[in-house]
Scaffold this active site. Structure first.
Site, PDB file in Angstrom:
ATOM      1  N   SER A 129       0.824  -1.209   0.000  1.00 23.51           N
ATOM      2  CA  SER A 129       0.000   0.000   0.000  1.00 23.51           C
ATOM      3  C   SER A 129       0.860   1.262   0.000  1.00 23.51           C
ATOM      4  O   SER A 129       2.032   1.238   0.392  1.00 23.51           O
ATOM      5  CB  SER A 129      -0.883  -0.003   1.248  1.00 23.51           C
ATOM      6  OG  SER A 129      -1.542   1.235   1.412  1.00 23.51           O
ATOM      7  N   TYR A 153      -2.247   5.435  -3.922  1.00 22.57           N
ATOM      8  CA  TYR A 153      -3.342   6.369  -3.699  1.00 22.57           C
ATOM      9  C   TYR A 153      -2.824   7.686  -4.255  1.00 22.57           C
ATOM     10  O   TYR A 153      -1.822   8.213  -3.747  1.00 22.57           O
ATOM     11  CB  TYR A 153      -3.643   6.514  -2.203  1.00 22.57           C
ATOM     12  CG  TYR A 153      -4.464   5.395  -1.606  1.00 22.57           C
ATOM     13  CD1 TYR A 153      -5.623   4.935  -2.233  1.00 22.57           C
ATOM     14  CD2 TYR A 153      -4.105   4.825  -0.391  1.00 22.57           C
ATOM     15  CE1 TYR A 153      -6.393   3.931  -1.668  1.00 22.57           C
ATOM     16  CE2 TYR A 153      -4.870   3.815   0.185  1.00 22.57           C
ATOM     17  CZ  TYR A 153      -6.011   3.377  -0.460  1.00 22.57           C
ATOM     18  OH  TYR A 153      -6.773   2.391   0.105  1.00 22.57           O
ATOM     19  N   THR A 179      -5.386   2.713  -7.147  1.00 23.99           N
ATOM     20  CA  THR A 179      -6.708   2.500  -6.541  1.00 23.99           C
ATOM     21  C   THR A 179      -7.611   3.691  -6.840  1.00 23.99           C
ATOM     22  O   THR A 179      -7.255   4.841  -6.558  1.00 23.99           O
ATOM     23  CB  THR A 179      -6.567   2.275  -5.024  1.00 23.99           C
ATOM     24  OG1 THR A 179      -5.759   1.113  -4.842  1.00 23.99           O
ATOM     25  CG2 THR A 179      -7.918   2.047  -4.360  1.00 23.99           C
ATOM     26  N   LYS A 260      -7.463  -0.400  -9.979  1.00 30.41           N
ATOM     27  CA  LYS A 260      -8.175  -1.167  -8.940  1.00 30.41           C
ATOM     28  C   LYS A 260      -9.509  -0.509  -8.608  1.00 30.41           C
ATOM     29  O   LYS A 260      -9.575   0.701  -8.368  1.00 30.41           O
ATOM     30  CB  LYS A 260      -7.314  -1.250  -7.674  1.00 30.41           C
ATOM     31  CG  LYS A 260      -7.941  -2.027  -6.517  1.00 30.41           C
ATOM     32  CD  LYS A 260      -6.933  -2.261  -5.404  1.00 30.41           C
ATOM     33  CE  LYS A 260      -7.460  -3.170  -4.300  1.00 30.41           C
ATOM     34  NZ  LYS A 260      -8.023  -2.462  -3.168  1.00 30.41           N
ATOM     35  N   HIS A 284     -13.208  -3.088  -2.674  1.00 28.93           N
ATOM     36  CA  HIS A 284     -12.418  -2.622  -1.532  1.00 28.93           C
ATOM     37  C   HIS A 284     -12.880  -3.327  -0.242  1.00 28.93           C
ATOM     38  O   HIS A 284     -12.878  -2.729   0.836  1.00 28.93           O
ATOM     39  CB  HIS A 284     -12.546  -1.107  -1.388  1.00 28.93           C
ATOM     40  CG  HIS A 284     -11.331  -0.436  -0.829  1.00 28.93           C
ATOM     41  ND1 HIS A 284     -10.504   0.367  -1.561  1.00 28.93           N
ATOM     42  CD2 HIS A 284     -10.801  -0.437   0.419  1.00 28.93           C
ATOM     43  CE1 HIS A 284      -9.530   0.835  -0.802  1.00 28.93           C
ATOM     44  NE2 HIS A 284      -9.680   0.346   0.408  1.00 28.93           N
TER      45      HIS A 284
END
Ligand SMILES: Cc1cc2nc3c(=O)[nH]c(=O)nc-3n(C[C@H](O)[C@H](O)[C@H](O)COP(=O)(O)O)c2cc1C
Length: 386
Positions: A129, A153, A179, A260, A284
């Site tokens: 992440s 992100y 994402t 994603k 998610h």
């Protein structure tokens, strides 16, 4: 050649000497024990989802209305679970989905490193992440020979975004997972009830605080003034992305780019037209929109819409049979989420390796029993809506 299913003989044989597994053999037990092992705030952040968690439950229960068709007289003593993903040969079609607080799930507070070590031990890639306790460069060192991927992100500051992507490249990541569904956080009553958002308490921001471009935006260093650094992070966390942004994001890297959160076939087609190398069907884990549609039910149409690119999938995968169903419904590779966070809380790297081995063993044995010895055998004819 050993099969992943050989784990069961290992367990039964150890049982002859009185040894029984110390870690859970079912998801229900894993979840139960993780709740006892985790700090209450971390537990509710990981276990919770958006709204009344209907989507989160649907992600799970929807697997039950898909059934695999047993085929006989196709027994093969060796199964082949290997898969090619963006030209990378992987031993299995399973990967570790990005979990932004995995860093604080282990007892030592270094869950990202524990996950990377589990990836190294199993050959199951980690998608790290953006939100980690240890910077991506230190996480990547632990991948060993196993390829790793970086999940982005996208910050509102384009130069910080570019810096994160370029660091991911330089630290050897083999693809970027962008994402799309989290430019704003979904409504999460469990976390709201305890006013608990780990990042605002300074957790899992190592990739930002170690980033030279992010740091250049601050009046004082995060070490001197963590409060202002956290605020700066909160202000720039999520860029509200539109299709027009994709050309810029694509231009940031030559690495494979996977989008994603794609659940509609038109979005999948458009993503590929815009230069995505793969799409990732995911809700998610029901943490973002409580809209009610299960990810597994979105998978077949998306996979049919983009037959020429890899389709990654997650949300609700708890077992080997879930993995096999997702593969039959068109996934190229299947992501494990909450199960490894729970395992990390129980036993760090060892726990994550255990969960991966049990999921792979069950998948392998299901493929053996049902007469689908290779992934190529697992097509739409292998599964029915019941
Ligand atoms: C605690 C937690 C944190 C997550 N953090 C991220 C993240 O940082 N980036 C991301 O793309 N997805 C994140 N996800 C979503 C997972 O990648 C994955 O889509 C989800 O866990 C799948 O649902 P499941 O765990 O119920 O199977 C997170 C999920 C959980 C449970």
């Amino acid at each position: 050649m050993p099969n992943y299913g050989d784990l069961q003989n290992e367990i039964y044989l150890a049982g002859l000497s009185g040894v029984v597994p110390s870690l859970p053999m079912s998801f229900a037990e894993l979840e139960r024990r993780a709740e006892l092992a985790m700090a209450p705030g971390t537990w509710s952040y990981v276990a919770g989802g958006a709204g009344d968690e209907h989507t989160q439950r649907r992600n799970r229960t929807a697997f039950d209305h898909w059934g695999l068709v047993p085929r006989m007289l196709r027994a093969r003593t060796e199964r082949d679970l290997s898969v090619d993903l963006f030209g990378i040969a992987l031993p299995t079609p399973v990967f570790l989905s990005p979990i932004g607080v995995i860093g604080i799930c282990t007892q030592d507070g270094h869950g990202d490193l524990a996950t990377a070590r589990a990836a190294a031990a199993t050959g199951v890639p980690m998608v790290a992440s953006t939100l980690t306790e240890d910077p991506m460069e230190e996480v990547a060192v632990e991948y060993g020979e196993t390829p790793g991927f970086f999940q982005l992100y996208c910050p509102t500051d384009p130069e910080v975004a570019a810096s994160l992507v370029s660091r991911a490249e330089r630290s050897g990541h083999r693809g970027i997972v962008l994402t799309l569904d989290t430019w704003v956080t979904g409504w999460r009553p469990r976390d709201l009830a305890t006013s608990n958002f780990p990042q605002l308490r300074g957790h899992c921001l190592a990739n930002y605080f170690s980033d030279p471009v992010f740091r250049s935006r601050l009046a004082s260093t995060p070490e001197d003034d963590p409060g202002s650094a956290i605020l700066a992070w909160a202000m720039m966390f999520g860029k509200p992305l539109a299709w027009d942004d994709l050309a810029w994001l694509r231009s940031l890297t030559d690495l494979p780019l996977v989008l994603k959160g794609i659940c509609h076939p038109d979005d999948a087609r458009r993503a590929v037209d815009a230069g995505a190398d793969g799409v990732f069907v995911s809700t998610h884990g029901g943490r973002q929109a409580n809209g009610g549609l299960a990810a597994i039910d979105c998978l077949p149409e998306v996979a049919a819409a983009v037959p020429d690119v890899p389709v990654l999938f997650d949300s609700g995968v708890r077992s080997g049979s879930d993995v096999v169903k997702a593969l039959a419904l068109g996934a190229t590779a299947v992501g494990i989420g909450r199960p490894y966070a729970y395992a990390a809380a129980l036993a760090g790297t060892h726990g994550i390796v255990h969960v991966l081995r049990t999921i792979l063993a069950e998948a392998d044995l299901l493929m053996a029993v049902d007469g689908y010895p290779t992934l190529a055998d697992l097509g739409p004819e292998a599964i029915r809506r019941t």
